[in-house]
Design an enzyme around this catalytic site. Structure first.
Site, short mmCIF file in Angstrom:
data_model
loop_
_atom_site.label_atom_id
_atom_site.label_comp_id
_atom_site.label_asym_id
_atom_site.label_seq_id
_atom_site.Cartn_x
_atom_site.Cartn_y
_atom_site.Cartn_z
N HIS A 461 68.84 117.96 76.79
CA HIS A 461 69.76 118.00 75.64
C HIS A 461 71.06 117.27 75.98
O HIS A 461 71.48 116.36 75.25
CB HIS A 461 70.03 119.46 75.27
N GLU A 462 71.67 117.66 77.07
CA GLU A 462 72.96 117.06 77.42
C GLU A 462 72.80 115.58 77.76
O GLU A 462 73.68 114.77 77.49
CB GLU A 462 73.63 117.82 78.58
N HIS A 465 73.02 113.54 74.63
CA HIS A 465 74.42 113.24 74.27
C HIS A 465 74.95 112.11 75.15
O HIS A 465 75.67 111.23 74.69
CB HIS A 465 75.31 114.47 74.51
N HIS A 468 74.02 108.75 73.96
CA HIS A 468 74.81 108.37 72.78
C HIS A 468 76.15 107.75 73.22
O HIS A 468 76.66 106.84 72.56
CB HIS A 468 75.04 109.64 71.95
ZN LIG Z 1 74.59 119.54 71.94
#
Ligand SMILES: [Zn+2]
Length: 672
Positions: A461-462, A465, A468
């Site tokens: 998940h991290e 990010h 991105h």
């Molecule tokens: Zn998040």
């Protein structure tokens, strides 16, 4: 001696010289940054030349260069490796930084220049990215009240400051309630609890200064108790205390505060010219309107409720089989659900972990990024701020892309949770700046460190990010990386979690750390199947909270929020044995600040998109399809906030997302 935060950073990749920076360097560096920014802003506002995009917007983009650089380092350290000095400085900076940002948005001369540019924007010959940046700057000023004068402007300031006070009081009341209540357990009341829950109950008892174990309303303690304790009367007592937080008629009662907050938010929206606070809040989001949010939630609600009602029947039969008459109650759900899970999907966490070493899961994360985007990761030997923090250079075809820092282990000086931040964001204005991106987690340290499946999911998940931020390719820092709508920002992160579920990823990387053996096929199957278990319950408790949040902020503020909450739940047909995930008197997302007010839906909004976006890969028959990956990078991961989120999504997918992929992912499709 020169301040290392202010001197040029001449080391590799212009990383901050962590080994030279001391805590006492921060305060003067912030001082210098604020002074420089104030002077730059005064110069922009006082410029007698006619306003141009370059002398207003680009100048604003460059005004806070030193401040950004110092803040990027400081806030990362304050979260990941706090000291008393850093905490004191944080408290000192909070009001000063917010005063500085109000100074900017309340600067009439500055806003007049922005407004002139905005009104004449057609004639400025702006690129699409510049037009978007101008629009967002103007929106920031207008939403802060720049169009208001006199009494209205004064009233807006009063309303905002009263809301800040009430939000803080709301959180402090919840904390006080959570500190006060606990339930002592006798030794025999520990029956059925797993070792970790017993240890936590004993530790909580010691902390409360009582001899035996206790249950508190902390989620990590009460949820295992509700899952595992066969003692129904104790489950009921604990559950009722948990859901009554903030509504006990004592000094910490939040009900009147919630009502006042809703009233003031309505006034704030009206002052700014919006029909309701929900209209105000949703304007910059992808959802745009309350109607769009309601539509999404209701499409998920019906199948979720159907599944939950069907599950309730199964669980109620188990209750009756235990010789207990009457309906299944909210304090029974988790207990019987856990028994059912064990029978149907049992997974031995202890046997699983040796296959999920941190090193193997980092390798899996990097390998997926390599297959999708051609990124390569090279470990760096550079000074870091803590011995546990590790750095990699990220390259593509030999070209530098970013520096990635992973700081994975829990320690006393680190905030709880997991997050991603950019110590330096990508941008091209002024000079080509490459990002420094940090992932912080709180995994248990070990030799080797072994993760749970949830931990591995957090790692992915991290890292989503981080992609991105690292793949960002824009000119202006204002729209770089994750500077996007709140209901869009979780798309890259939640999407990246899907690659952990691609069987070949675990087949390749989940090797036993000692023997090197691959994860047994049966274990892998149970692991991947467990994801849809009890999603009727989880979806119902979430959507109910999101619907109440939305209803609170649409139309006139309710004089009695508790009554409004009851009405909404009755309209929805809330199942008897499930309550809202967060009831109003302790719904911190909504009342402890503005962050998630009329925004609680956004978790599900992002999930609709991530499920639909991953389906774009699945539809090609290849989870690593190069063409789909290229589109994902071009239209989403590199685009930041350069265009509205819905346009970006449409470019990527060719259509807007439907809820089918989410329902399928939660195992709710056949319940629709
Ligand atoms: Zn998040």
């Amino acid at each position: 001696m020169t301040n290392p935060l202010l001197a040029p950073w001449e080391g590799p990749f212009e990383l901050p010289p962590f080994d030279a920076i001391h805590d006492e360097d921060f305060a003067p560096a912030f001082e210098a940054g604020l002074t420089e920014a104030r002077a730059a802003i005064a110069a922009i506002a006082g410029n007698t030349e006619p306003p141009t995009f370059a002398n207003v917007i680009e100048a604003l983009e460059l005004a806070e260069g030193t401040l950004d650089r110092v803040a990027g380092v400081f806030y990362n350290l304050a979260g990941a490796d706090s000291t008393d000095a850093r905490e004191a400085l944080m408290r000192d900076l909070a009001p000063r930084m917010s005063a500085f940002s109000s100074e900017v948005t309340n600067n009439k001369a500055l806003f007049a220049k922005v407004e002139t540019l905005w009104q004449g924007r057609e004639a400025l010959g702006l690129s699409p990215e510049q037009a978007r940046v101008l629009e967002l700057y103007r929106q920031m000023f207008v939403r802060s009240g720049a169009l208001l004068d006199g009494a209205e402007a004064e009233r807006l300031t009063e309303v905002k400051s009263r809301l800040a006070v009430l939000g803080t009081r709301f959180s402090q009341n919840i904390l006080a309630e959570e500190r006060t209540w606990f339930m002592e357990l006798a030794e025999e009341d520990l029956e059925g609890l797993p070792d970790f829950a017993v240890a936590a109950a004993r530790a909580a008892g010691a902390e409360k200064g009582v001899a035996g174990p206790v249950i508190t309303t902390s989620r990590s303690l009460i949820v295992p108790f509700l899952q595992f304790s066969p003692r129904r009367a104790l489950r009921e007592k604990a559950y009722e205390a948990w859901v009554a937080r903030g509504a006990n008629g004592n000094d910490h009662d939040n009900r009147a505060i919630a009502a006042e907050i809703l009233k003031l938010r309505e006034e704030r929206a009206h002052l700014l010219g919006y029909a309701s606070f929900a209209d105000f809040k949703l304007e910059p989001e992808m959802a745009k309107t309350p109607a769009a949010v309601r539509d999404l939630l209701m499409r998920v609600w019906a199948p979720a409720r159907a599944r939950a009602e069907a599950d309730a029947k199964v669980l109620e039969a188990m209750l009756h089989a235990d010789g207990i008459a009457g309906p299944l109650e909210p304090w029974d759900w988790r207990y019987y659900s856990e028994k059912r899970r064990k029978a149907e999907h049992d997974l031995d966490e202890a046997a699983l972990k040796p296959y999920l070493s941190l090193e193997a899961m980092i390798a899996a994360c990097f390998d997926c990024a390599n297959r999708l985007f051609g990124l390569e990761f090279h470990a760096l030997d550079v000074p870091m701020y803590h011995p546990d923090a590790r750095a990699w250079e990220v390259t593509r075809e030999g070209q530098h892309v970013a520096v990635f820092i992973g700081d994975y282990f829990a320690r006393g000086s680190k905030r709880s949770g997991a997050w991603c931040s950019a110590m330096r964001s990508q941008k091209r204005l002024g000079q080509d700046v490459r990002p420094i991106v940090v992932n912080i987690c709180n995994f248990a340290k070990g030799d080797p460190a072994l993760l749970s499946y949830d931990d591995a999911r957090t790692l992915f998940h991290e890292f989503g990010h981080a992609l991105h931020q690292m793949l960002s390719d824009v000119t202006y820092g204002f729209i770089s990386g994750t500077s996007v709508a709140r209901d869009f920002v979780e798309l890259p992160s939640q999407l990246y979690e899907h690659w952990l579920e691609v069987p070949e990823v675990l087949e390749t990387h989940a090797k036993h750390w000692q023997t090197g053996a691959a994860m047994p096929a049966d274990m892998l199957k149970r692991l991947l199947d467990a994801g849809t278990y009890d999603q009727g319950f989880a979806t119902v408790e979430f959507v109910a909270s999101a619907m109440v949040d939305l209803a609170f902020h649409e139309g006139a503020a309710p004089a009695d929020p508790m009554q409004k909450q009851a009405e909404i739940l009755a309209e929805l047909g809330m199942p008897h044995a499930i309550r809202m995930r967060h009831a109003t008197p302790h719904f911190a997302h909504v009342f402890s600040g503005d962050g998630y007010s009329s925004g609680y839906y956004s978790y599900m909004w992002s999930e609709v998109m991530d499920a639909d976006a991953f389906a774009a890969f699945e539809e090609t028959g290849d989870a690593f399809d190069p063409e789909t990956a290229a589109k994902l990078e071009r239209f989403i991961l590199s685009a930041g906030g350069s265009r509205p989120a819905e346009e970006l999504y449409l470019e990527f997918r060719g259509r807007m997302p439907g809820v089918e992929a989410l329902l399928k992912g939660r195992g709710l499709l056949d319940a629709a």
